[in-house]
Design an enzyme around this catalytic site. Structure first.
Site, short mmCIF file in Angstrom:
data_model
loop_
_atom_site.label_atom_id
_atom_site.label_comp_id
_atom_site.label_asym_id
_atom_site.label_seq_id
_atom_site.Cartn_x
_atom_site.Cartn_y
_atom_site.Cartn_z
N THR A 1 -25.15 -98.37 -36.48
CA THR A 1 -24.86 -99.48 -35.56
C THR A 1 -23.79 -99.10 -34.53
O THR A 1 -22.96 -98.23 -34.77
CB THR A 1 -24.35 -100.73 -36.31
N ARG A 2 -23.86 -99.78 -33.40
CA ARG A 2 -22.82 -99.72 -32.37
C ARG A 2 -22.71 -101.13 -31.78
O ARG A 2 -23.61 -101.96 -31.95
CB ARG A 2 -23.19 -98.74 -31.25
N TYR B 1 -12.97 -84.00 -29.79
CA TYR B 1 -12.80 -85.28 -29.09
C TYR B 1 -11.95 -86.23 -29.93
O TYR B 1 -10.92 -86.73 -29.48
CB TYR B 1 -14.17 -85.88 -28.83
N ARG C 1 -25.47 -90.31 -23.46
CA ARG C 1 -25.14 -91.41 -24.38
C ARG C 1 -26.35 -92.33 -24.52
O ARG C 1 -27.26 -92.32 -23.70
CB ARG C 1 -23.89 -92.14 -23.91
P1 NAD Z 1 -17.10 -89.85 -17.93
O1 NAD Z 1 -17.46 -88.54 -18.54
O2 NAD Z 1 -18.07 -90.51 -17.02
O3 NAD Z 1 -15.70 -89.75 -17.17
C1 NAD Z 1 -14.69 -88.84 -17.48
C2 NAD Z 1 -14.12 -88.30 -16.18
O4 NAD Z 1 -13.05 -87.39 -16.48
C3 NAD Z 1 -15.15 -87.49 -15.38
O5 NAD Z 1 -15.14 -87.88 -14.04
C4 NAD Z 1 -14.70 -86.05 -15.56
O6 NAD Z 1 -15.08 -85.21 -14.48
C5 NAD Z 1 -13.19 -86.23 -15.66
N1 NAD Z 1 -12.51 -85.12 -16.32
C6 NAD Z 1 -12.86 -84.49 -17.47
N2 NAD Z 1 -11.98 -83.51 -17.75
C7 NAD Z 1 -11.04 -83.53 -16.76
C8 NAD Z 1 -9.89 -82.78 -16.49
N3 NAD Z 1 -9.50 -81.78 -17.31
N4 NAD Z 1 -9.17 -83.05 -15.38
C9 NAD Z 1 -9.54 -84.05 -14.54
N5 NAD Z 1 -10.65 -84.81 -14.74
C10 NAD Z 1 -11.38 -84.55 -15.85
O7 NAD Z 1 -16.76 -90.82 -19.17
P2 NAD Z 1 -16.32 -92.35 -19.18
O8 NAD Z 1 -17.26 -93.07 -20.04
O9 NAD Z 1 -16.06 -92.84 -17.81
O10 NAD Z 1 -14.94 -92.25 -19.97
C11 NAD Z 1 -13.69 -92.38 -19.36
C12 NAD Z 1 -12.59 -92.36 -20.39
O11 NAD Z 1 -12.75 -93.44 -21.29
C13 NAD Z 1 -12.56 -91.09 -21.24
O12 NAD Z 1 -11.24 -90.73 -21.50
C14 NAD Z 1 -13.25 -91.51 -22.52
O13 NAD Z 1 -12.82 -90.76 -23.62
C15 NAD Z 1 -12.81 -92.97 -22.62
N6 NAD Z 1 -13.78 -93.75 -23.42
C16 NAD Z 1 -14.99 -94.13 -22.90
C17 NAD Z 1 -15.89 -94.83 -23.69
C18 NAD Z 1 -17.21 -95.30 -23.18
O14 NAD Z 1 -17.98 -95.85 -23.96
N7 NAD Z 1 -17.55 -95.18 -21.91
C19 NAD Z 1 -15.55 -95.13 -25.02
C20 NAD Z 1 -14.33 -94.70 -25.52
C21 NAD Z 1 -13.44 -94.02 -24.71
N1 UDP Z 2 -28.32 -91.83 -30.08
C1 UDP Z 2 -29.68 -91.87 -30.25
N2 UDP Z 2 -30.47 -91.36 -29.26
C2 UDP Z 2 -29.97 -90.84 -28.11
C3 UDP Z 2 -28.56 -90.83 -27.93
C4 UDP Z 2 -27.77 -91.32 -28.96
O1 UDP Z 2 -30.20 -92.33 -31.28
O2 UDP Z 2 -30.76 -90.42 -27.24
C5 UDP Z 2 -27.46 -92.41 -31.14
C6 UDP Z 2 -26.33 -91.52 -31.62
O3 UDP Z 2 -26.77 -90.66 -32.65
C7 UDP Z 2 -25.31 -92.53 -32.10
C8 UDP Z 2 -25.51 -93.73 -31.16
O4 UDP Z 2 -26.82 -93.56 -30.61
O5 UDP Z 2 -25.59 -92.95 -33.41
C9 UDP Z 2 -24.49 -93.81 -30.05
O6 UDP Z 2 -24.45 -92.54 -29.43
P1 UDP Z 2 -23.57 -92.25 -28.13
O7 UDP Z 2 -23.67 -90.78 -27.87
O8 UDP Z 2 -23.94 -93.17 -27.05
O9 UDP Z 2 -22.09 -92.65 -28.55
P2 UDP Z 2 -21.18 -92.39 -29.85
O10 UDP Z 2 -21.94 -91.65 -30.88
O11 UDP Z 2 -20.05 -91.60 -29.32
O12 UDP Z 2 -20.82 -93.75 -30.29
#
Ligand code: NAD
Ligand code: UDP
Ligand code: UDP
Length: 317
Positions: free
Chosen positions: A214-215, A149, A190
């Site tokens: 932290t987040r 990722y 998540r």
């Molecule tokens: P999500 O998993 O809900 O959405 C991702 C979508 O992409 C899904 O609908 C999935 O089916 C589609 N997808 C995956 N692989 C694909 C492919 N090969 N072709 C077509 N569609 C495909 O996640 P999200 O939280 O909505 O994230 C959306 C975007 O934002 C992602 O690129 C993610 O990396 C980025 N992002 C999200 C967060 C967050 O906190 N939500 C943080 C950082 C980055």
């Molecule tokens: N986390 C947790 N319990 C859960 C899911 C996640 O303690 O059931 C923690 C995880 O280890 C991370 C933080 O929460 O430290 C955020 O995790 P998430 O998967 O949401 O996002 P990311 O790690 O990509 O920031």
């Protein structure tokens, strides 16, 4: 909406959590929206309420394959975002970020379309600088379980900037920090959705590690507004730009807040910390504020309550 030119906008990953909110916002702004998704983590259900909209179109397609459509703007969101899902098929995750970016950039090049990449705070890895400004190059393990990722997204950023320099493309790169809200999948994995669903079910709340990591959590509507503003900027501003919320907290504090808001009898249980889990994360929002006139406006308390209400409905149904 009057006064806004109707554009044809492609949203890849449009049936996911963020994508579905973005499609909705773009339709409300009067645009013609083509949502492309292979339903890897998203679902038709997320956009079902848009099916009747005359300017909405849904296409099943995997962005690792070429796509030939005609649009004015592209938001490239396709990619699983939750660690459990992106680690399930890590090779496909890298392909989605890298081949997907190449295809969408090729499409943008042919169409002379503006293209925005949904990048991530994960490009900073386990950061040694705090909070993280866009100038920080990050601390990322290239061979770990999160690398598919992190490195996939870093390579996608590289491709965006090389298409910009080499082919003069109009690019926008958003580094999204942890975002939550309605329409996260129940089994998304998540932290915010896990804790809320566990609390509503009265199950133990699974804290990974000691919960001292932290987040900084951003509500989805704020995030979508930041993306739309970024796309609206002229060609001189490419980013990368952080978009998120800078109110930082520990995972344990989040768990306690969720239990309190739900009024749940759930207890905290502790599970091993996943490999390479970043210890701290908070966006420096100076650039977003200066260039986009943007800052998040939804407090965690309000955003969490809306998200809890959503999951309550889903669990009832
Ligand atoms: P999500 O998993 O809900 O959405 C991702 C979508 O992409 C899904 O609908 C999935 O089916 C589609 N997808 C995956 N692989 C694909 C492919 N090969 N072709 C077509 N569609 C495909 O996640 P999200 O939280 O909505 O994230 C959306 C975007 O934002 C992602 O690129 C993610 O990396 C980025 N992002 C999200 C967060 C967050 O906190 N939500 C943080 C950082 C980055
Ligand atoms: N986390 C947790 N319990 C859960 C899911 C996640 O303690 O059931 C923690 C995880 O280890 C991370 C933080 O929460 O430290 C955020 O995790 P998430 O998967 O949401 O996002 P990311 O790690 O990509 O920031
Ligand atoms: N591509 C696409 N749709 C288009 C134009 C291109 O999916 O409308 C894909 C194409 O398959 C190619 C990729 O985008 O693999 C990169 O295109 P580019 O023109 O940059 O490179 P080239 O075709 O020269 O490899």
């Amino acid at each position: 909406m009057s006064g806004i030119e109707c554009k044809r906008v492609l949203v890849t990953g449009g049936a996911g959590f963020l994508g579905s909110h973005l499609c909705e916002r773009l339709l409300n702004d009067g645009h013609d929206v083509l949502c492309v998704d292979n339903y890897y983590t998203g679902s038709k259900q997320n956009v079902q309420h848009l099916f009747e909209h005359p300017l909405f179109e849904l296409m099943r397609h995997d962005v690792t394959f070429p796509l030939h459509v005609e649009v004015d703007e592209i938001y490239n969101l396709a990619c699983p975002a939750s660690p459990i899902h992106y680690q399930r098929d890590p090779v496909q995750t890298t392909k989605t970020s890298v081949h997907g970016a190449i295809n969408m950039l090729g499409l943008a090049k042919r169409l002379k379309a503006k293209i925005l990449q949904a990048s991530t705070s994960e490009v900073y890895g386990d950061p040694e600088m705090h909070p993280q400004p866009e100038t920080y190059w990050g601390s990322v393990n290239p061979v770990g379980v999160r690398s598919c990722y992190d490195e996939g997204k870093r390579c996608a950023e590289t491709l965006f900037f090389d298409y910009y320099r080499q082919h003069n493309l109009q690019i926008k790169v958003a580094r999204i920090f942890n975002t939550y809200g309605p329409r996260m999948a129940i089994d998304d994995g998540r932290v915010v959705s896990n804790f809320i669903v566990q609390a509503l079910r009265g199950k133990d709340i699974t804290i990974y590690g000691e919960g001292q990591q932290t987040r900084s959590f951003c509500y989805v509507d704020d995030l979508v507004d930041g993306l739309v503003r970024l796309m609206g900027r002229g060609p001189e501003f490419t980013g990368p730009v952080n978009i998120g919320n800078n109110s930082e907290m520990t995972v344990r504090e989040l768990a306690e807040k969720v239990i309190d808001f739900v009024g749940s009898p759930s207890k905290l249980i502790f599970r091993p910390l996943p490999e390479d889990d970043p210890m701290q994360r908070q966006p420096d929002l100076t650039l977003a504020n200066k260039e986009l006139g943007w800052r998040p406006s939804t407090s965690l308390d309000i955003g969490l309550r809306k998200t809890i209400d959503y999951f309550e409905e889903v669990l009832k149904g």
